[in-house]
Design an enzyme around this catalytic site. Structure first.
Site, mmCIF file in Angstrom:
data_model
loop_
_atom_site.group_PDB
_atom_site.id
_atom_site.type_symbol
_atom_site.label_atom_id
_atom_site.label_comp_id
_atom_site.label_asym_id
_atom_site.label_seq_id
_atom_site.Cartn_x
_atom_site.Cartn_y
_atom_site.Cartn_z
ATOM 1 N N SER A 105 -10.268 -6.213 10.039
ATOM 2 C CA SER A 105 -11.439 -5.484 9.563
ATOM 3 C C SER A 105 -12.322 -6.508 8.863
ATOM 4 O O SER A 105 -11.899 -7.126 7.902
ATOM 5 C CB SER A 105 -10.970 -4.410 8.586
ATOM 6 N N ARG A 134 0.931 -6.232 12.594
ATOM 7 C CA ARG A 134 0.315 -5.624 13.778
ATOM 8 C C ARG A 134 0.175 -6.636 14.919
ATOM 9 O O ARG A 134 0.152 -6.258 16.087
ATOM 10 C CB ARG A 134 -1.034 -5.000 13.426
ATOM 11 N N ARG A 189 2.336 1.133 10.283
ATOM 12 C CA ARG A 189 1.923 1.481 8.929
ATOM 13 C C ARG A 189 3.103 1.349 7.984
ATOM 14 O O ARG A 189 3.963 2.214 7.906
ATOM 15 C CB ARG A 189 1.386 2.921 8.915
ATOM 16 N N ARG A 241 0.836 -1.204 0.000
ATOM 17 C CA ARG A 241 0.000 0.000 0.000
ATOM 18 C C ARG A 241 0.865 1.246 0.000
ATOM 19 O O ARG A 241 1.822 1.351 0.751
ATOM 20 C CB ARG A 241 -0.908 0.013 1.241
ATOM 21 N N GLU A 278 -6.480 -1.065 15.103
ATOM 22 C CA GLU A 278 -7.110 -2.051 14.217
ATOM 23 C C GLU A 278 -6.131 -3.173 13.878
ATOM 24 O O GLU A 278 -4.998 -2.940 13.487
ATOM 25 C CB GLU A 278 -7.548 -1.360 12.917
#
Length: 427
Positions: free
Chosen positions: A351, A390, A276, A261, A348
């Site tokens: 999801s 994460r 991130r 990403r 998070e």
RNA sequence: GGAGAGGUGGCCGAGCGGCUGAAGGCAACCGCCUGCUAAGCGGUUUUCGUCGAAAGGCGAACGUGAGUUCGAAUCUCACCCUCUCCGCCA
């Protein structure tokens, strides 16, 4: 993509839904163009009908060697008219299609109104925040001290936002991937698939990444190919443009993949550490189901993802994304947020979404409810199970000890080649 | 990357530019007949759009896109994909 007929017939519903998302999209132009399109379509189809009839006559006459000159004249002018209408129709249809592809999904009735992530209601909590007799370190401090993740090396090899894991750090990534996949495949009924990490634009459009979120994607230069931002894209598209038998549903898939990403627009946020990154590992779970069961399936999918955190004994909460925080393609999304003592916040880690028929319509995934019945779109769902990077963060921060060593959670031990504790390295 | 072959309905497989949405076979479904797991006979079965309460009508689709033509699965061009051989390679 929404059903164009829904747009046509339920203007209020669509406009309310968009407003709830905080979007300022005017449908006025759409309705004008759509009406125009229908008018032209009827006209051109009528003309084609007469042309077909006359053409047939010409064929008959010619085969009898009769003169067809008059008919030829007549049909020729019809042809030009058809061409003209066709051209305007093409323009209109492209415009309409481009527009419809940028309209987000309609939130489910259980999605509450809200503007930002601050407004997401917490629907459940599992475990509790771990208390430390010392100030807990952040995962990047721990990683440096344990010498298992090197951000400078990642930046040297690629650019910032990449990292190099090594030794027990790399092993931990691999252990988590295997642990996740094993639970999904052996206990929860998912079929493991190994999928391309590069996909074409049709697939990206199918799941909703394109055309709207191009700037978030890494594109292969000179090719119609992109690095996947999530394996949701290749997995969901496995059945693109297919009509499935009812008997094969529901389909449960899981896959490991790295995710790429650009994270454009998040500059300055989470610049430190693993939170991130431009590349991270993820195990994804995906379902294709009948519409009637999709919300039950969502609850089950959520609990499949939760199960992993329970086994790792990591405290988390589940939030129901509010209308303003909901992703473009989703009708309803639960985020699982794990507690990170080093950050002193929930983040998070998964999801889980029901897209209803939004992706299925774009990708063309249907099934036949019964013999002889019309095919209808399936509902698609997916969730992270889990984001690996994460999870590493969560383990480091929750399982740290005062001497900065980190204990490996019991559930992971079988995958860690005998490593039970990560110990700081003397420098 | 180079050379060749090919891409037609759920599958296999025909298809002189006009009556082919597509022969034939297989499969599936419905009915009849027969009654030992089977065979025979008849029928049905693509998808999308549009109009319609429905039946159904109309338009479109033979890898994709453009072109020639009154008319194209059938001719022309470009692109994509698959297969075979060569090259390269984990």
């Amino acid at each position: 993509m929404l059903d164009i007929k829904l747009l046509r017939e339920n203007r209020k519903l669509v406009e309310d839904a968009l407003a709830k998302r905080g979007m300022n999209i005017s449908l006025k132009v759409f309705y004008e163009k759509d009406a125009m399109r229908l008018e032209l379509l009827r006209k051109v189809e009528d003309l084609k009908h007469t042309r077909n009839i006359i053409s047939k006559d010409i064929g008959v006459k010619k085969s009898k060697s009769e003169d067809a000159g008059v008919l030829l004249q007549e049909v020729k002018s019809i042809g030009t008219e058809i061409d003209e209408i066709h051209n305007s129709l093409d323009v209109l249809e492209n415009e309409l299609n481009d527009f419809v592809l940028t309209v987000p999904n309609i939130p489910h009735s259980s999605v509450v109104y809200g503007r930002t992530s601050e407004d997401n209601p917490v629907v459940k909590t599992w475990g509790e925040k771990k208390e430390f007799p010392f100030t807990p370190y952040s995962h990047d401090e721990l990683a440096a001290c344990l010498d298992i993740i090197d951000f400078e090396k990642g930046a040297k090899i690629a650019t910032s936002g990449f990292s190099v894991s090594k030794g027990p750090g790399a092993l931990l990534e691999r252990a988590l991937i295997n642990f996740f996949l094993d639970v999904h495949t052996r206990e929860q009924g998912y079929t493991e698939v190994y999928i391309p990490f590069i996909v074409n634009s049709a697939s990206m459009t199918g799941t909703g990444q394109l055309p709207k979120f191009k700037e978030d994607l890494f594109k292969i230069e000179g090719e119609d190919l992109y690095l996947i931002p999530t394996s949701e894209v290749p997995i969901t598209n496995i059945h693109a443009k297919e009509i499935l038998e009812r008997s094969v549903l529901p389909k449960y898939y899981t896959a490991y993949s790295p995710c790429f990403r650009k994270e454009a627009g998040s500059y300055g946020k989470d610049t430190k550490g693993l939170i991130r990154q431009h590349q991270f590992n993820k195990v994804e779970i995906v379902k294709l189901v009948e519409p009637e069961s999709s919300y039950n399936e969502l609850e089950a999918l959520l609990s499949d993802a939760e199960e992993l955190l329970k086994r790792l004994k990591l405290h988390y909460r589940v939030v129901n994304l509010c209308s303003g925080d909901l992703g473009f393609s989703a009708a309803k999304t639960y985020d699982i947020e794990v507690w990170l003592p080093g950050q002193n916040e929930y983040r998070e880690i998964s999801s889980c979404s029901n897209f209803e028929d939004f992706q299925a319509r774009r990708a063309g995934i249907k099934y036949r409810p019964a013999k002889g019945e019309k095919p209808v779109y399936v509902h698609t769902l997916n969730g992270s199970g889990l984001a690996v990077g994460r999870t590493v963060v969560a383990i480091l921060e929750n399982y740290q000890q005062e001497d900065q060593s980190v204990v490996i959670p019991d559930a992971l031990r079988p995958y860690m080649n005998g490593v039970t504790v990560l110990k700081p390295v003397e420098k």
